[in-house]
Design a protein around this motif. Structure first.
Motif, short mmCIF file in Angstrom:
data_model
loop_
_atom_site.label_atom_id
_atom_site.label_comp_id
_atom_site.label_asym_id
_atom_site.label_seq_id
_atom_site.Cartn_x
_atom_site.Cartn_y
_atom_site.Cartn_z
N LEU A 21 6.71 3.34 0.48
CA LEU A 21 6.97 5.04 0.66
C LEU A 21 7.34 5.85 -0.33
CD1 LEU A 21 6.94 7.17 2.90
CD2 LEU A 21 9.45 6.60 3.29
N ASP A 22 6.17 6.60 -0.86
CA ASP A 22 6.73 7.66 -1.98
C ASP A 22 7.08 8.91 -1.25
OD1 ASP A 22 6.27 9.73 -4.03
OD2 ASP A 22 5.34 8.07 -5.25
N THR A 23 8.49 9.49 -1.71
CA THR A 23 8.73 10.88 -1.19
C THR A 23 8.20 11.77 -1.71
OG1 THR A 23 10.70 10.46 -2.72
CG2 THR A 23 11.28 9.71 -0.51
N CYS A 24 7.92 11.93 -2.87
CA CYS A 24 7.06 13.05 -3.39
C CYS A 24 5.86 12.99 -2.61
CB CYS A 24 6.74 12.79 -4.91
SG CYS A 24 5.56 14.03 -5.43
N HIS A 25 5.02 11.97 -2.58
CA HIS A 25 3.65 12.02 -1.90
C HIS A 25 3.74 12.39 -0.49
CE1 HIS A 25 2.24 8.67 -4.96
NE2 HIS A 25 2.62 9.87 -5.81
N ALA A 26 4.71 11.94 0.28
CA ALA A 26 4.76 12.23 1.53
C ALA A 26 5.11 13.72 1.75
CB ALA A 26 6.05 11.40 2.46
N ILE A 64 0.73 -1.16 0.02
CA ILE A 64 0.12 -0.01 0.06
C ILE A 64 0.99 1.31 -0.11
CG2 ILE A 64 -1.83 1.19 1.32
CD1 ILE A 64 -2.69 -1.34 2.44
N GLU A 65 0.40 2.15 -1.13
CA GLU A 65 1.42 3.09 -1.17
C GLU A 65 0.71 4.46 -0.52
OE1 GLU A 65 2.55 3.94 -5.22
OE2 GLU A 65 3.47 5.93 -4.71
N ASN A 66 1.57 5.43 0.12
CA ASN A 66 1.18 6.75 0.44
C ASN A 66 0.72 7.75 -0.56
OD1 ASN A 66 3.82 6.84 0.39
ND2 ASN A 66 3.77 8.84 1.10
N ARG A 70 2.88 15.48 -8.33
CA ARG A 70 3.72 15.90 -9.46
C ARG A 70 5.05 15.68 -9.19
NH1 ARG A 70 2.97 21.79 -10.57
NH2 ARG A 70 3.72 21.57 -12.58
N HIS A 71 5.38 14.51 -9.73
CA HIS A 71 6.94 14.04 -9.64
C HIS A 71 7.94 14.86 -10.42
CE1 HIS A 71 5.40 9.67 -8.53
NE2 HIS A 71 4.82 10.64 -7.78
N ASP A 72 9.12 15.15 -10.00
CA ASP A 72 10.17 15.56 -10.60
C ASP A 72 11.55 14.76 -10.33
OD1 ASP A 72 11.48 17.67 -12.14
OD2 ASP A 72 11.08 19.25 -10.72
N ILE A 97 10.83 1.79 -1.61
CA ILE A 97 10.71 3.56 -1.74
C ILE A 97 10.67 3.95 -3.21
CG2 ILE A 97 12.03 5.40 -1.46
CD1 ILE A 97 12.02 4.30 1.42
N HIS A 98 9.70 4.56 -3.22
CA HIS A 98 9.62 5.44 -4.47
C HIS A 98 10.27 6.77 -4.29
CE1 HIS A 98 5.62 3.34 -6.37
NE2 HIS A 98 6.73 2.70 -6.39
N ALA A 99 11.22 6.80 -5.07
CA ALA A 99 12.16 7.76 -4.90
C ALA A 99 12.10 9.01 -5.98
CB ALA A 99 13.84 7.59 -4.81
N ASN A 100 11.17 10.03 -5.50
CA ASN A 100 10.87 10.91 -6.42
C ASN A 100 10.99 12.49 -5.57
OD1 ASN A 100 9.83 9.20 -8.17
ND2 ASN A 100 7.95 8.90 -6.69
N ASP A 101 11.28 13.39 -6.54
CA ASP A 101 11.38 14.72 -6.06
C ASP A 101 9.82 15.29 -6.41
OD1 ASP A 101 11.99 17.14 -5.16
OD2 ASP A 101 13.96 17.39 -6.23
N VAL A 123 12.72 5.00 -9.17
CA VAL A 123 12.20 6.35 -9.47
C VAL A 123 11.18 6.35 -10.25
CG1 VAL A 123 14.59 6.97 -8.94
CG2 VAL A 123 13.98 6.59 -11.24
N GLU A 124 10.12 7.05 -9.93
CA GLU A 124 9.09 7.28 -10.93
C GLU A 124 9.27 8.90 -11.34
OE1 GLU A 124 6.24 6.54 -7.73
OE2 GLU A 124 5.53 4.99 -9.07
N THR A 125 10.15 9.06 -12.18
CA THR A 125 10.41 10.45 -12.49
C THR A 125 10.35 10.83 -14.06
OG1 THR A 125 13.08 9.81 -12.35
CG2 THR A 125 12.08 10.92 -10.60
ZN LIG Z 1 4.84 6.21 -6.14
#
Ligand SMILES: [Zn+2]
Length: 258
Positions: free
Chosen positions: A165-170, A132-134, A209-211, A194-198, A236-238
Motif C-alpha cells: 500500500l503506497d499512501t501517496c498513490h492511494a 502488487i502495489e496500488n 509525485r512523492h514528497d 507500506i510505502h509511506a510517502n507524502d 519511505v520513497e521520499t
Molecule cells: Zn511506492
C-alpha cells in the motif's frame, strides 16, 4: 517495527546504515528498461545482513497490458527479477498494478494478471512473494481505485499475491486514507508493506509525485495510522537523499513505533 527507505542500488547496505534504516528497497536494473538483473558481488553480504531487503521491479513492467509486445516481456522480466531478488534473500518483489490503456476493457487486465501468475507457476514457481502495489494513475489502472483492486484480487488472490500500500498513490489515486487499512484488508486479506510517502499532487489528482512526510498534501497522522493499523513494515520513497529520508524515518519511528 521495521522502517526503511528506497535507496540507490550501488551499495544498499551502506545506504541503510547512513539512514539508520532497518529495511531497504532498491531496483536491480534501470527501472525504465527491459533489462534482466545480473548477479551482484555483494549478494552474500546482503543475504547475511540484519537489514530487511525489498526489491522494486522496473516501472516498465506491465503484465496487465493487452499489447503482447509489452505483456510477454513483462512476464518474463518479472520472473527474472523475482529470481534475482530471491538470490538476495529479499522479503518481497514490489510491482505496480499496471493498466490496460485508454479505451481497453479493464477485465482483460485482470485476466492477464492471472496469466502472469500461471506463467510463473509453470516456470518453476515464484521464489518469493510478489507484492502488487496500488498506483496513483494510469489509463484504466488495475490497482488505482479499490473497486478495480477488488476485481484484481478475485483473479490473483488464490495465487498468494501480496499487497504493498503506497499512501501517496492511494491519496493521489482518489482513495480516502481514513480507514484505508481496513478497506484494503477486506479486499486482499493482507498488507505486506507500506510505502509511506507524502504527495505533492492533490487528492485524486492522478499524479505520482512523492514528497517528504509533512511537506505535501497528506495529513501525516493518516500515514502513521496506516502503518500502525497494518502492523506492516514501512519504506519511505521520499526525496532529499540521506538527510530527507533520515528525517522521515525518524518521524515514523517516533510516531508509529511504540
Ligand atoms: Zn511506492
Amino acid at each position: 517495527m521495521r522502517i526503511g527507505a528506497h535507496v540507490d542500488s550501488a551499495d544498499p547496505l551502506a545506504e541503510a546504515a547512513a539512514r539508520g534504516a532497518e529495511a531497504v528497497q532498491f531496483f536491480l536494473t534501470d527501472p525504465q528498461k527491459y533489462n534482466s538483473p545480473k548477479p551482484r558481488e555483494d549478494a552474500e553480504r546482503i543475504r547475511a545482513s540484519e537489514v530487511d531487503v525489498y526489491v522494486h521491479a522496473p516501472y516498465i513492467i506491465n503484465v496487465a497490458s493487452p499489447n503482447n509486445r509489452i505483456r510477454i516481456p513483462s512476464r518474463k522480466l518479472l520472473m527474472a527479477h523475482a529470481r534475482a531478488a530471491a538470490e538476495l534473500g529479499a522479503k518481497g518483489l514490489i510491482v505496480h498494478g499496471g493498466h490496460v490503456g485508454a479505451g481497453a476493457d479493464l477485465e482483460a487486465g485482470f485476466v492477464n494478471w492471472r496469466k502472469a501468475f500461471e506463467y510463473a507457476e509453470n516456470d518453476g514457481g515464484l521464489p518469493l512473494p510478489v507484492l502488487i502495489e496500488n498506483t496513483a494513475g494510469g489509463d484504466n489502472a488495475c490497482a488505482r481505485r479499490f473497486d478495480a483492486l477488488s476485481r484484481l484480487w478475485e483473479a490473483v488472490g488464490s495465487f498468494g499475491a501480496g499487497f504493498c500500500l503506497d499512501t501517496c498513490h492511494a491519496f493521489a489515486g482518489g482513495e480516502d486514507l481514513v480507514g484505508i487499512v481496513d478497506r484494503v484488508k477486506a479486499i486482499t486479506g493482507r498488507i505486506d508493506l507500506i510505502h509511506a510517502n507524502d504527495s505533492k499532487g492533490g487528492f485524486d489528482s492522478g499524479q505520482d509525485r512523492h514528497d517528504n512526510l509533512g511537506s505535501g498534501k497528506i495529513d501525516t497522522e493518516l500515514v502513521v495510522a496506516a502503518i500502525r493499523a497494518s502492523g506492516a513494515p514501512a519504506i519511505v520513497e521520499t526525496p532529499g537523499g540521506v538527510e530527507g529520508q533520515t528525517a522521515d524515518i525518524a518521524l515514523l519511528r517516533e510516531r508509529a513505533g511504540n
